[in-house]
Structures are given as structure tokens and as C-alpha cells.
Design a protein around this motif. Structure first.
Motif, short mmCIF file in Angstrom:
data_model
loop_
_atom_site.label_atom_id
_atom_site.label_comp_id
_atom_site.label_asym_id
_atom_site.label_seq_id
_atom_site.Cartn_x
_atom_site.Cartn_y
_atom_site.Cartn_z
N UNK A 1 8.96 -26.52 -21.75
CA UNK A 1 9.56 -25.20 -21.95
C UNK A 1 9.22 -24.28 -20.77
N UNK A 2 7.95 -24.30 -20.34
CA UNK A 2 7.56 -23.46 -19.20
C UNK A 2 8.30 -23.87 -17.94
N UNK A 3 8.46 -25.18 -17.74
CA UNK A 3 9.16 -25.66 -16.55
C UNK A 3 10.63 -25.26 -16.57
N UNK A 4 11.27 -25.37 -17.73
CA UNK A 4 12.68 -25.01 -17.83
C UNK A 4 12.90 -23.53 -17.55
N UNK A 5 11.90 -22.71 -17.82
CA UNK A 5 12.02 -21.28 -17.52
C UNK A 5 12.12 -21.05 -16.02
N UNK A 6 11.61 -22.00 -15.24
CA UNK A 6 11.64 -21.86 -13.78
C UNK A 6 12.72 -22.73 -13.13
N UNK A 7 13.65 -23.24 -13.94
CA UNK A 7 14.64 -24.18 -13.41
C UNK A 7 15.55 -23.54 -12.38
N UNK A 8 15.78 -22.23 -12.49
CA UNK A 8 16.73 -21.58 -11.60
C UNK A 8 16.09 -20.58 -10.63
N UNK A 9 14.78 -20.43 -10.67
CA UNK A 9 14.16 -19.40 -9.82
C UNK A 9 13.34 -19.98 -8.67
N UNK A 10 13.45 -21.30 -8.44
CA UNK A 10 12.77 -21.89 -7.30
C UNK A 10 11.30 -22.20 -7.51
N UNK A 11 10.81 -22.13 -8.74
CA UNK A 11 9.39 -22.37 -9.01
C UNK A 11 9.16 -23.59 -9.90
N UNK A 12 10.13 -24.45 -9.99
CA UNK A 12 9.99 -25.62 -10.87
C UNK A 12 8.80 -26.49 -10.45
N UNK A 13 8.53 -26.61 -9.16
CA UNK A 13 7.46 -27.48 -8.70
C UNK A 13 6.07 -26.86 -8.83
N UNK A 14 5.99 -25.72 -9.47
CA UNK A 14 4.67 -25.21 -9.87
C UNK A 14 4.16 -25.96 -11.11
N UNK A 15 5.05 -26.72 -11.77
CA UNK A 15 4.65 -27.52 -12.93
C UNK A 15 3.80 -28.70 -12.48
N UNK A 16 2.63 -28.87 -13.07
CA UNK A 16 1.68 -29.88 -12.62
C UNK A 16 2.04 -31.30 -13.05
N UNK A 17 3.03 -31.45 -13.92
CA UNK A 17 3.44 -32.82 -14.27
C UNK A 17 4.48 -33.34 -13.27
N UNK A 18 4.82 -32.54 -12.26
CA UNK A 18 5.75 -32.94 -11.22
C UNK A 18 5.01 -33.15 -9.90
N UNK A 19 5.32 -34.25 -9.22
CA UNK A 19 4.75 -34.53 -7.92
C UNK A 19 5.82 -34.36 -6.84
N UNK A 20 5.35 -34.13 -5.61
CA UNK A 20 6.28 -33.88 -4.51
C UNK A 20 5.71 -34.43 -3.20
N UNK A 21 6.54 -35.12 -2.46
CA UNK A 21 6.18 -35.61 -1.14
C UNK A 21 7.38 -35.44 -0.21
N UNK A 22 7.10 -35.11 1.05
CA UNK A 22 8.13 -35.15 2.08
C UNK A 22 8.08 -36.51 2.76
N UNK A 23 9.25 -37.14 2.88
CA UNK A 23 9.29 -38.51 3.41
C UNK A 23 10.37 -38.64 4.48
#
Length: 365
Positions: free
Chosen positions: A266-288
Motif C-alpha cells: 500500500x505504501x509503495x502504491x502511494x508512490x507509484x506516480x511521484x517518482x519515489x517507488x524505489x524508496x520501498x525496501x522490498x525493491x532492488x535496483x542496479x544499473x547495468x
């Protein structure tokens, strides 16, 4: 005697079958507007639209070498068609974003569902020779047993993608949205998100990635979500990959590192449109620089993969960044906006804001 200079030709292609005939109406409006502007500014307009999407693709291929600009009218699927027609050439692509998602146009700062504004911008770009050279992703099938991915010629082993290569629940969401009867692309996509989140599977992937610094990593991911992104948006504005840049020569890999709880979702979906989705700790991110994805020994069978809303086959799959391989028509004001924004500065700012390390992608403790 001086040889007369050939008049520039702007080719236009639309999708007449889209949106219950609205695609044909939009294409005619674009052709009429460009025709009138062409008479004033000295360029010719040629319609390459076929009776079907396949006919349009054939028409574009047959007309190669006869046009100087290619304008696509529609959504991300039409952008995909245009990208694979001109990527790697110096022919600029113009985009009139009137589809259900329009995510690539949105990421570029181009008008969405505003035909007149989009056409005026394209005319201004043609007259002023205003364009941007941007990165593309390229997806190919390395395995002989995998389903072939058509290239721009229709018989190769790969294709360019402008937005995202969806490998998990994001592909399932896209597929469900494509078959939805709900009105409006954003509504269809968000409804599909809610449905798929209620029935999440744990897909199994084996990932071999070359990171931004050239080092290699290899591991299994068993998770509902795995996306390889060239741009920021999907599904009519959802920022799945808010750190993506069009000129860094890299792709962004985003995945779920664990199954989230309901409150986290629910918290992640609140940020789906504001550019802060990757503040959710269950999401990982790498540049490749590149990534090869095969089937892991555990986890559910991943769904059919999709890129820019189009079906591209199943695993195994290889994706890599191609730096500044696409030239896009953008009006001077949009070029200036991108200069002010400076993607490297934006990346450092938003990554730090979300609590991540800009180099490793990990959360700072």
C-alpha cells in the motif's frame, strides 16, 4: 547550373485499427496538419499507414531511403515500430502520443494526447533541425530453443526497446491491461495492477549482469517482479524505474528482493506516480550495461516477456544498452528542458533522497 535540392519528406504511420477507429482519425488529423505546415515550410508529407500493423511495417521497409523523418501516431506500440525502423540510422523519429500509455513520450517531456501541440512541436523540430540522440535497450534471444524476437527487418534475433523489458508481474499486468475492456489506459493498467498483486507468483530467474563499472555479477532471483528499463514510466505514468536516464549508456534493473507485506504494498502504491517507488525496501535496483536472464532451478515459470507493450517471447533473453542509437525530433524548448534537468544530477539527487547509494544501489545504513 546548380542542382535543385530535393525536398525533405516527412513520412507518417499510424495504426488505423487501434481504439475502435480513433487511431485512423488521429492519423488523418496529423497528416492534414503536417500537409498544411509542409506547404508553408517546404517539406513534403507521405502516408505509409497500411490497413493493418503488418502492412504498415511492410510499407515502412519498402519506403526506406525515400523519407527524411518518420512520424508515428499512437502509443508505445507504435513507438516500438518506429524505433525499430530507424534506430541506428540518422533518420529522426517524431512521436504523436495518442495511445493508452504514451510512456515513452511522457518520459521525453513530449505532449500526451494533445495532437495539435505534438504536431506543432514536430514541425518546429523539423524547421529548426532540433533533435536529441538517446539510448535504447536491445533484447535478443541467445538460446536456440527460445522463441525468436523479430528485429527491424523481421528476421533477426533481436529488437530495440524504448521503455521497459518486462519479465515478471509487470508483463502479466501489461498482458491483462491489453485485454481489459475498461476505458482509459491508466485505469486499465491500475486495475490490472491490483488484480495481479492479489495473485502474485514467485518467478524463477538466473541473472548474469555486467554492471555500470564493468564488473560482473551472477545470481538467482525468485520474485514476482523483474524489469530491465531504459526509461522511467510504464502503464500510463507509473514510475517503476524513476532513476532511468536517456543518455547514460546504461539500463536499470529493478526487482523484488522479497515478498512484501500488505502494508508495504500500500505504501509503495502511494508512490507509484511521484517518482519515489524505489524508496520501498522490498525493491532492488542496479544499473547495468547488459544482462542475460535464463530460467532458475526454482520458482514459477516466468510469463511471456513484453517490451514497450509488445510480446517478445520467453527466456532465455539477453538485454543490453545501446548508447544514443535513436534520434528523436523534439522542439527546442524540450531540448533546453533536458539540458537544465541534467540527468546525472537528477540521478544523484533522487537516489540519495530515497536513501540508496548511487553506485551500489543498496540502501545506506
Amino acid at each position: 547550373m546548380n542542382e535543385r535540392r530535393r525536398q525533405a519528406v516527412v513520412a507518417v504511420v499510424g495504426n488505423p485499427a487501434s481504439n475502435n477507429g480513433k487511431g485512423a482519425k488521429a492519423t488523418k488529423q496529423v497528416l492534414d496538419m503536417l500537409g498544411a505546415r509542409g506547404q508553408a515550410h517546404g517539406f513534403a508529407v507521405r502516408d505509409l499507414t497500411g490497413e493493418s500493423l503488418d502492412e504498415s511495417v511492410a510499407s515502412i521497409r519498402a519506403a526506406r531511403g525515400t523519407y527524411d523523418y518518420l512520424v508515428v501516431v499512437g502509443g508505445d506500440g507504435m513507438v516500438s515500430l518506429g524505433v525499430n525502423a530507424v534506430a541506428g540510422s540518422d533518420i529522426p523519429l517524431g512521436i504523436v502520443g495518442v495511445g493508452s500509455g504514451n510512456d515513452f513520450a511522457r518520459g521525453l517531456g513530449l505532449p500526451v494526447n494533445r495532437i495539435e501541440t505534438a504536431v506543432e512541436g514536430i514541425v518546429g523540430a523539423v524547421v529548426c533541425d532540433s533533435h536529441m540522440d538517446i539510448d535504447m535497450g536491445y533484447a535478443s534471444s541467445p538460446g536456440a530453443d527460445s522463441r525468436p524476437i523479430e528485429d527491424a527487418d523481421g528476421h533477426g534475433r533481436g529488437r530495440f526497446f524504448a521503455g521497459m523489458l518486462s519479465c515478471g508481474i509487470d508483463a502479466s499486468i501489461n498482458d491483462r491491461a491489453n485485454h481489459s475492456q475498461l476505458p482509459g489506459g491508466t485505469l486499465r493498467y491500475f486495475a490490472a495492477v491490483l488484480t495481479e498483486l492479489a495473485h502474485m507468483k514467485r518467478y524463477g530467474y538466473h541473472v548474469s549482469a555486467t554492471l555500470a563499472d564493468g564488473t560482473a555479477e551472477e545470481y538467482d532471483i525468485v520474485a514476482p517482479l523483474l524489469t530491465v528499463a531504459n526509461s522511467r514510466h510504464i502503464g500510463g505514468g507509473i514510475e517503476v524505474s524513476p532513476y532511468s536516464s536517456f543518455d547514460d549508456g546504461l539500463l536499470d534493473m529493478v526487482w523484488m528482493n522479497r515478498m512484501p507485506g500488505f502494508a508495504e504494498l500500500v505504501r509503495a502504491l502511494r508512490h507509484a506516480y511521484d517518482g519515489r517507488l524505489l524508496s520501498a525496501r522490498f525493491l532492488s535496483w542496479k544499473r547495468v550495461q547488459s544482462v542475460t536472464i535464463t530460467r532458475a532451478g526454482e520458482g514459477d515459470e516466468p510469463p511471456t516477456l513484453m517490451a514497450d507493450g509488445e510480446y517478445v517471447g520467453s527466456l532465455p533473453l539477453h538485454a543490453e544498452a545501446h548508447k544514443r542509437v535513436l534520434r528523436v525530433l523534439v522542439p527546442p524548448a524540450v531540448v533546453e528542458w533536458h539540458r537544465r534537468e541534467r540527468d546525472t544530477e537528477r540521478l544523484e539527487r533522487v537516489v540519495s533522497r530515497d536513501g540508496r547509494d548511487v553506485l551500489t544501489g543498496e540502501f545506506a545504513e
